[in-house]
Motif scaffolding. Structure first.
Motif, mmCIF file in Angstrom:
data_model
loop_
_atom_site.group_PDB
_atom_site.id
_atom_site.type_symbol
_atom_site.label_atom_id
_atom_site.label_comp_id
_atom_site.label_asym_id
_atom_site.label_seq_id
_atom_site.Cartn_x
_atom_site.Cartn_y
_atom_site.Cartn_z
ATOM 1 N N GLY A 133 10.822 2.795 -13.440
ATOM 2 C CA GLY A 133 10.942 3.696 -11.959
ATOM 3 C C GLY A 133 10.676 3.317 -10.643
ATOM 4 O O GLY A 133 10.851 3.872 -9.547
ATOM 5 N N SER A 134 9.860 1.344 -10.305
ATOM 6 C CA SER A 134 10.371 0.960 -8.792
ATOM 7 C C SER A 134 11.405 1.134 -8.673
ATOM 8 O O SER A 134 12.027 0.564 -6.998
ATOM 9 N N ILE A 135 12.424 0.647 -9.081
ATOM 10 C CA ILE A 135 13.802 0.949 -8.863
ATOM 11 C C ILE A 135 14.029 2.108 -7.631
ATOM 12 O O ILE A 135 15.161 2.195 -6.593
ATOM 13 N N PHE A 136 13.551 2.959 -6.673
ATOM 14 C CA PHE A 136 14.042 4.439 -6.956
ATOM 15 C C PHE A 136 12.632 4.407 -5.236
ATOM 16 O O PHE A 136 12.984 5.360 -4.221
ATOM 17 N N VAL A 137 11.942 3.472 -5.744
ATOM 18 C CA VAL A 137 10.854 3.376 -4.081
ATOM 19 C C VAL A 137 11.513 2.698 -2.870
ATOM 20 O O VAL A 137 11.776 1.472 -2.711
ATOM 21 N N ASN A 138 11.536 3.442 -1.889
ATOM 22 C CA ASN A 138 12.378 2.398 -0.659
ATOM 23 C C ASN A 138 10.879 1.882 0.132
ATOM 24 O O ASN A 138 11.048 0.979 0.788
ATOM 25 N N ARG A 139 9.474 3.062 0.016
ATOM 26 C CA ARG A 139 8.194 1.867 0.536
ATOM 27 C C ARG A 139 6.970 2.959 0.548
ATOM 28 O O ARG A 139 7.198 4.308 -0.233
ATOM 29 N N ILE A 140 5.885 1.974 0.111
ATOM 30 C CA ILE A 140 4.841 2.168 -0.492
ATOM 31 C C ILE A 140 3.963 1.686 0.978
ATOM 32 O O ILE A 140 4.410 0.721 1.745
ATOM 33 N N GLU A 141 3.132 2.721 1.700
ATOM 34 C CA GLU A 141 1.462 2.811 1.814
ATOM 35 C C GLU A 141 0.526 2.742 1.456
ATOM 36 O O GLU A 141 0.582 4.106 1.560
ATOM 37 N N GLY A 142 -0.470 1.895 1.957
ATOM 38 C CA GLY A 142 -1.015 1.348 1.149
ATOM 39 C C GLY A 142 -1.864 0.570 -0.525
ATOM 40 O O GLY A 142 -0.291 0.255 -0.660
ATOM 41 N N ILE A 201 -18.400 6.837 -5.349
ATOM 42 C CA ILE A 201 -17.729 7.718 -5.441
ATOM 43 C C ILE A 201 -16.753 7.073 -4.697
ATOM 44 O O ILE A 201 -17.004 7.209 -3.104
ATOM 45 N N GLN A 202 -15.322 6.958 -4.480
ATOM 46 C CA GLN A 202 -14.244 6.863 -3.292
ATOM 47 C C GLN A 202 -13.488 7.326 -3.603
ATOM 48 O O GLN A 202 -13.000 7.785 -5.185
ATOM 49 N N THR A 203 -12.183 7.300 -3.195
ATOM 50 C CA THR A 203 -11.073 7.612 -3.245
ATOM 51 C C THR A 203 -9.741 7.285 -2.409
ATOM 52 O O THR A 203 -10.176 6.574 -1.771
ATOM 53 N N ALA A 204 -8.650 6.734 -3.003
ATOM 54 C CA ALA A 204 -7.978 5.302 -2.058
ATOM 55 C C ALA A 204 -6.250 6.750 -2.726
ATOM 56 O O ALA A 204 -6.633 7.228 -3.309
ATOM 57 N N GLU A 205 -5.798 6.391 -1.131
ATOM 58 C CA GLU A 205 -4.699 7.064 -1.067
ATOM 59 C C GLU A 205 -3.169 5.884 -0.596
ATOM 60 O O GLU A 205 -3.871 5.419 -0.123
ATOM 61 N N THR A 206 -2.295 6.578 -1.110
ATOM 62 C CA THR A 206 -1.120 6.206 -1.019
ATOM 63 C C THR A 206 0.430 6.380 -0.513
ATOM 64 O O THR A 206 0.338 7.581 -1.923
ATOM 65 N N GLN A 207 0.675 6.330 -0.256
ATOM 66 C CA GLN A 207 2.322 7.294 0.082
ATOM 67 C C GLN A 207 3.125 6.292 -0.151
ATOM 68 O O GLN A 207 3.923 4.855 0.086
ATOM 69 N N VAL A 208 3.873 7.157 -1.588
ATOM 70 C CA VAL A 208 5.688 6.391 -1.736
ATOM 71 C C VAL A 208 6.408 7.368 -1.313
ATOM 72 O O VAL A 208 6.448 8.814 -1.626
ATOM 73 N N THR A 209 7.435 6.763 -0.747
ATOM 74 C CA THR A 209 8.902 7.667 -0.157
ATOM 75 C C THR A 209 9.569 6.403 -0.576
ATOM 76 O O THR A 209 10.033 5.491 -1.334
ATOM 77 N N PHE A 210 10.593 7.361 -1.733
ATOM 78 C CA PHE A 210 11.835 7.368 -2.259
ATOM 79 C C PHE A 210 12.981 6.894 -1.763
ATOM 80 O O PHE A 210 12.880 8.073 -0.300
ATOM 81 N N TYR A 211 14.054 6.581 -2.206
ATOM 82 C CA TYR A 211 15.535 6.613 -1.593
ATOM 83 C C TYR A 211 15.800 8.173 -1.013
ATOM 84 O O TYR A 211 15.107 9.085 -2.234
#
Length: 213
Positions: A181-190, A140-150
């Motif tokens: 929906g990608s047009i709203f994404v300013n940055r992702i980390e992960g 079992i593993q978990t993955a996390e991504t940080q998503v920042t919108f405009y």
């Protein structure tokens, strides 16, 4: 990494597409869980509790598929299951898990509220629990991504158009990062694939590890 066959316990075509980037499609068999019902996150507002529920869901999916394979007399094939959630932070209650928009006619208002109040100018988390069963051993593993919108002004100028595409419907958190929906994404980390529905980096390592133990 060599697997002659793997079972993907999922109804998601996106997960199938992602897994086929790691393994030939001819080696992937789709066996969705028989029980579509899953426990919710409504009363959970702490990260540890949310993560434990996420792990419980993907583990239960794996067990469901394993029992199906047992009944069919074929319980030796590796089984991969996963569950992805979107987590936002609200000052009033703490962390909140956003599910899919409601199937009712007012779904657009729900998504509008998420975009303007939970996403705009803020960073939210996308978490995926991954469960891999190989030779009766469960990883079992978990993955996390940080998503920042405009910011809100940017989102307001484009939100009516986005809602008109109806892409939000059936999507956890009301958007598809692999789509419009990608047009709203300013940055992702992960991991980007984690936001789509299956963290390929995590799955790759788990599959590799399963061959060495």
């Amino acid at each position: 990494m060599y697997l002659s066959r793997i079972i993907l316990g999922s109804r998601s075509p996106r997960r199938n597409e992602l897994l086929s980037q790691l393994l030939p499609e001819t080696q992937i068999e789709i066996v969705p869980p028989a029980d579509p019902e899953e426990p919710g996150f409504e009363s959970l507002h702490g990260l540890d509790a949310i993560q434990q529920q996420l792990i419980s869901i993907c583990t239960a999916k794996n067990e469901d598929v394993f029992k199906q394979m047992q009944a069919a007399g074929n319980d030796s094939v590796p089984i991969l299951t996963a569950d992805t959630i979107v987590v936002v932070k609200r000052e009033s209650v703490g962390l909140v898990v956003l599910g899919q928009p409601p199937a009712t006619s007012d779904w657009q208002e729900t998504v509008r509220d998420w975009f303007l109040n939970d996403y705009a100018g803020q960073t939210h988390q996308v978490l995926t629990g991954v469960c891999l069963r190989v030779n009766q051993r469960i990883m079992i593993q978990t993955a996390e991504t940080q998503v920042t919108f405009y910011d809100q002004a940017y989102i307001r100028a484009r939100l009516d158009w986005y809602l008109s595409t109806q892409e939000s419907r059936g999507k956890a958190g009301g958007y598809a990062i692999q789509g419009a929906g990608s047009i709203f994404v300013n940055r992702i980390e992960g991991s980007l694939s984690n936001v789509v529905g299956l963290p390929l980096e995590t799955v790759f390592e788990m599959l590799n590890h399963s061959q060495t133990v």
